[in-house]
Structure formats: C-alpha cells, structure tokens
Design an enzyme around this catalytic site. Structure first.
Site, PDB file in Angstrom:
ATOM      1  CG  ASP A  68      33.478  42.615  40.230  1.00  0.00           C
ATOM      2  OD1 ASP A  68      32.961  41.738  39.410  1.00  0.00           O
ATOM      3  OD2 ASP A  68      34.558  42.825  40.282  1.00  0.00           O
ATOM      4  CB  THR A 104      36.312  43.563  36.300  1.00  0.00           C
ATOM      5  OG1 THR A 104      35.911  42.155  36.950  1.00  0.00           O
ATOM      6  CG2 THR A 104      36.327  44.355  37.592  1.00  0.00           C
ATOM      7  CG  ASP A 137      44.842  46.209  40.764  1.00  0.00           C
ATOM      8  OD1 ASP A 137      43.751  45.771  40.005  1.00  0.00           O
ATOM      9  OD2 ASP A 137      45.933  45.704  40.601  1.00  0.00           O
TER      10      ASP A 137
END
EC number: 3.1.3.1
Length: 550
Positions: free
Chosen positions: A48, A89, A172
């Site tokens: 990320d 993201t 999540d």
C-alpha cells in the site's frame, strides 16, 4: 539391369524414409500436454502506497533476499502506470485484480456519494452480513459493490471451485477486493479487539487456526518493542532530518521524533498496530499461518494467497515519502519479504509458486517538504463553503455540495425544486474553481469531449468515471498540491508520484528480466490469467505483459 537397380534404390529409399519417420515419431513431443501446466500456488502482494522509486532509492540498503531478489531473479515492468484517477486504495486493489478500471468495476473511491441513499457509501460496506470473530461492526463488509469478477474468481471457476483463495490485509478493503466474490476466506484486522476477523459472506465462524493465531495476542508483543530505527539513525542518509514540523505526531506524543513509544498502547489502543512497520510483519505472519492450515499449494489445484500490506500507507500518510520513518519501514519490510520468500521456498518449493508484487498507488511529497524551492502546496478545504455561498447568492439555491475524490457533486433534486439552471450552476462552479490556488483545471465530467486538456489526463478521468457513482465536476490539482489542512500527505492525483507503481513477477512461468515499455496496473490480472491458462476477469481491458512469459 537398370530396372533392377532402380527397384533396389527405391526400396532402400523407402526403408530409409520409413526408419527416419519412426525415429522422428519417437522423439516428436506431444503438441498438447496431458494436463494444464500451472503453479501450485499464486501469491499476489500489494504494498500500500509504494511509489516505484522506492525500489531504487533504498536499493543500496536492501538485502539480497527481498526486493533485490524480485528484481534480480524476477521480471520488472519498470514503467507501469495507473490508467485512471483518483488513485486510491480501493480503486487500486480492484483494478489490480480485475484488470479493469473504476469506470467498469464500479469501485471509484474508498467512499463515494450515493444520491439515491443521500449519503456516503463505503466501498465494501454490506449491512446484510454480520461480523465473524468479533462483536464489533468492523465485519459488516463484503465485495458486493464490486461489479465484475477478479482473477481469483476466474481461477475458482476454472477449476470448478476446487482451487482455494485466501486473502488477508490489515485494511478490510485490502483483503476483500483482491479475494473477489468467491474467496474461501478473507480476513482483516479489527481495531477494537486486535484480532483478524471476517464476515458471514465467507463463513459462519472463524477456522480454528485463525482463532489460534489471534490467541497469541501478537499486537501486544509488537507494542512492547516500541519503534526505534533498525540501524543507527545517522545512517539514514536517504531521508530528511528527524522530526519535521510537517509530520504528524502519534497520539499522546509531543514530538514526531524517534523513538516512538508503543508500549502505552498495549491492551488499550489496537488501532496503532497499523501505524508501525511491524503491522507488515504481523500480516505476513498471518499469511504464513494460512499456508499449512489451509493446505495451500497442496490441494492438487492451483491455490491463491492474496496479501496486502497496509502499514506502509499509514506511515507514508503520517510522515511522508522523505522521512526516516518511511525509509526504516521499507528496510524492515525488505527483511520481512526475505523471510516470507524463504518460507515459500521451504513449504511450496522454489519454482513451484508464481508471485507478483505491486502497489495500489503512490504518494505526493508532503507540501511542507516542497516549500524548499519546489512547486506544491495545500489546497484549503474552505472551497466547499465558499462554493455554497457563491451559488446561493447567484442562483438562490442551496446545492448542498459534496466534494469527494476530487469531484464536486450537486444536489440535483434541490436544483430541480428551485427550478434553477443546472448547466449554468455547473459552469459557475467551474469558473470559481479554476481561479483557486493549486487548481490546474476543473472539468465537466459528462462533457469530456469538449475539454481542452492533454489526452492522457482526459483518459484517466474517463477511466475513473462511473455513471452511477461519480460526480459532476472533476478538480485537477496543480502538480505537488494536495487537499488537506493537517500535516502529512496523501494521494489521489493522476501525476507520476501517485500513479507510477512497481510491477514485479517472480517464480513459475516467469522469464527474468525487465522492460521499460509502458504497461498499466490493469495488465497485471490478464498476465496472471495467461500464465494460469484461465479466462480473464469479466471487466478486464488490460493486455498480457508478454515480455515476461517463458
């Protein structure tokens, strides 16, 4: 005599030809193999907020078994770009695994405004499911908002659902979107309990191995370590000095300098796990535990393990790309990757697994850092209230503006009720925005054909536009600008610092090397599909990176 010699010659020629054909038949390989050649396991890794330049900026300090192994033993598509904006993201994870873009897969942001519901919608929210593994609401999530299949879905269907798919991330959305609609299990971190959880979309209760992993209470053990630099702090010469005023401090801390004291969070504030580099270690430990527990790579079919490492994003947001914290995080991650690759070699076998590593987006430099004679700055968010006053004064209507994902969304019902001119309101909004510091342009998304901006930027806006979920006006910021009032930095722009990402492949079926040809994030899933001999995802628009095929 001549006839006799001719007959003998023909006989010899025939026999020689027949023998040659027999010999050739013996060595001729079968054109069609008896089974489809596939690896035992595919491992997809998303780092990320990893900018492409981090591969080389810290290269001299990396060991030989992590990032350097990927570069030297694998294949690197050096010029891989994100083909849409905003670069966020949820969009990134979706596009990597679908081979698609937000215009098609529907994931246009981490959140978006739903005019029918009259509220923001979270990308993986699903109130129809329940949390598994916790009493919190952190598990009310599923992939239902993803409008197409993923490469993981296609693998499941190609093997009549015999292949297993397991996905894990602290975030999540970093677990759910890569796992697709049919994953056997997707697991993410619950800030309330310090445990990995799931939802009833996947299962009714956590497997025993997940409960056993959670019972170790690893976050508390990591908190006890605090966060000091891995090496003497004076050796971090790729970064600025420690404790810059444009860095965000941790909760309860008076300064942003090392050491960062995490002992205080044990048994109290589990959310801090994501903000330290050990969050990546924690996630990879879970991934390693999943392999024997789920018998990944041992099922007789190709299985898929999707791993997204989120702590790099949290650290990047808080301290920025030029901080010692960021450098230290990547040096630690390099060691974690080496450990993980060695584990795969031991359990699955070197050459028996296919692994790719990429990023969901990059990051801009902290605006405060760019004050050192470079263009950039912070776009103040008072634009929204100013716009509301402007339109009310001119058109006598409250548009109830929503600005999200660099898009302006109007309350069209209020405009209709006031019998105001929607087109004129939109144009007044654009006229106002283009006069603001840090705004390069503002465009009518539904009329992109008439917009005079470079085609590359236009294409990225179009690829990020979904008719059911996107806004009315898109704001294009000047290079180096970011909309924030707080220290730290972010991402979302079309620019290379946000859209140039690593794309590395290693292992089964991969020819080592590199290319500087232009490829896109959306080419990753088609490439994996080609290697596995399965159908591309249902919304895929990417192409196969043929340079890496053996």
């Amino acid at each position: 005599m001549k006839i006799k010699l001719l007959c003998i010659s023909l006989a010899v020629l025939f026999c020689s030809s027949a023998n040659a054909q027999k010999k050739q038949a013996k060595v001729q390989p079968s054109v069609f193999p008896q089974t489809v050649a596939r690896p035992k396991l595919v491992v997809g890794m998303v780092i990320d907020q990893m900018r492409w330049d981090y591969l080389y900026r810290f290269y001299a300090r990396y060991g030989n078994g992590g990032f350097k192994r990927l570069i030297n033993e694998g294949f690197s598509a050096e010029n891989t770009l994100i083909p849409y904006t905003p670069t966020l993201t949820a969009c990134g994870h979706s596009s990597i695994y679908t081979g698609s873009v937000p215009a098609i897969n529907g994931i246009i942001g981490n959140n978006w405004f739903d005019p029918q519901l009259g509220r923001d919608v979270y990308c993986v929210e699903d109130k129809s499911v329940k949390t598994v593994g916790s009493s919190s609401n952190e598990g009310l999530m599923s992939p239902k908002n993803l409008l197409v299949t993923t490469v993981t879905d296609e693998l499941r269907m190609a093997t009549n659902f015999r292949s297993k798919v397991i996905s894990v991330s602290i975030k999540d959305r970093g677990a759910i979107l890569p796992g697709g609609h049919t994953a056997n299990g997707a697991y993410w971190y619950d800030d309330m309990t310090g445990s990995f959880i799931s939802s009833t979309h996947y299962m009714q209760q956590l497997p025993t191995w997940v409960n056993d992993f959670n019972a170790q209470r690893l976050p508390n053990k990591y908190f006890e370590q605090d966060w000091n630099t891995l090496y003497p702090i004076e050796t971090y010469t790729e970064s600025t000095a420690d404790a810059k005023p444009y860095e965000r401090t941790f909760k309860g801390a008076k300064t942003s300098s090392f050491p960062h004291l995490f002992k205080q969070y044990a048994n109290k504030n589990y959310s801090m796990m994501a903000s330290m580099p050990q969050g990546n270690s924690f996630t990879l430990e879970f991934a390693k535990a999943a392999i024997p527990a789920e018998k990944l790579g041992q099922t007789g079919n190709t299985d898929f393990l999707a791993v997204s490492l989120s702590s790099t994003d949290y650290v990047g947001h808080q301290f920025g790309p030029n901080s010692i914290e960021l450098e230290d995080t990547y040096l630690r991650l390099d060691k974690d990757l080496e450990d993980f690759f060695n584990y795969l070699d031991k359990t699955i076998g070197k050459g028996n697994y296919l692994l790719f590593l990429t990023a969901d987006h990059g990051a801009t430099h902290v605006p405060g850092f760019l004050r050192n004679k470079m263009p950039g700055g912070r776009l103040l968010l008072k634009v929204q209230t100013d716009l509301d006053s402007l339109i009310f004064n001119e058109f006598k209507v409250r548009c109830n503006f929503t600005i999200i994902n660099n898009q302006v969304i109007f309350d069209t019902d209020a405009i209709k009720e006031a019998k105001a001119d929607y087109a004129k309101i939109k144009q007044s909004t654009i006229d106002y925005l283009v006069k603001q510091d840090g705004v390069l342009n503002a465009v009518d998304i539904k009329n992109m054909g008439a917009v005079t901006i470079p085609q590359e930027i236009k294409n990225k806006i179009i690829n990020g536009y979904n008719a059911r979920r996107s806004g009315d006006v898109y704001i294009i910021l000047d290079a180096g600008w970011y909309p924030t009032l707080t220290p730290g930095t972010g991402h979302a722009a079309w620019n290379p610092y946000d859209s140039h990402i690593p794309a590395l492949f290693m292992g089964w079926g991969v020819k080592p090397g590199k290319t500087n040809k232009e490829y896109y994030m959306s080419d990753i899933a088609p490439t994996v599909s080609a290697l596995l001999h399965i159908q591309q995802p249902s919304g895929s628009i990417g192409k196969v990176i043929t340079d890496l095929l053996k």
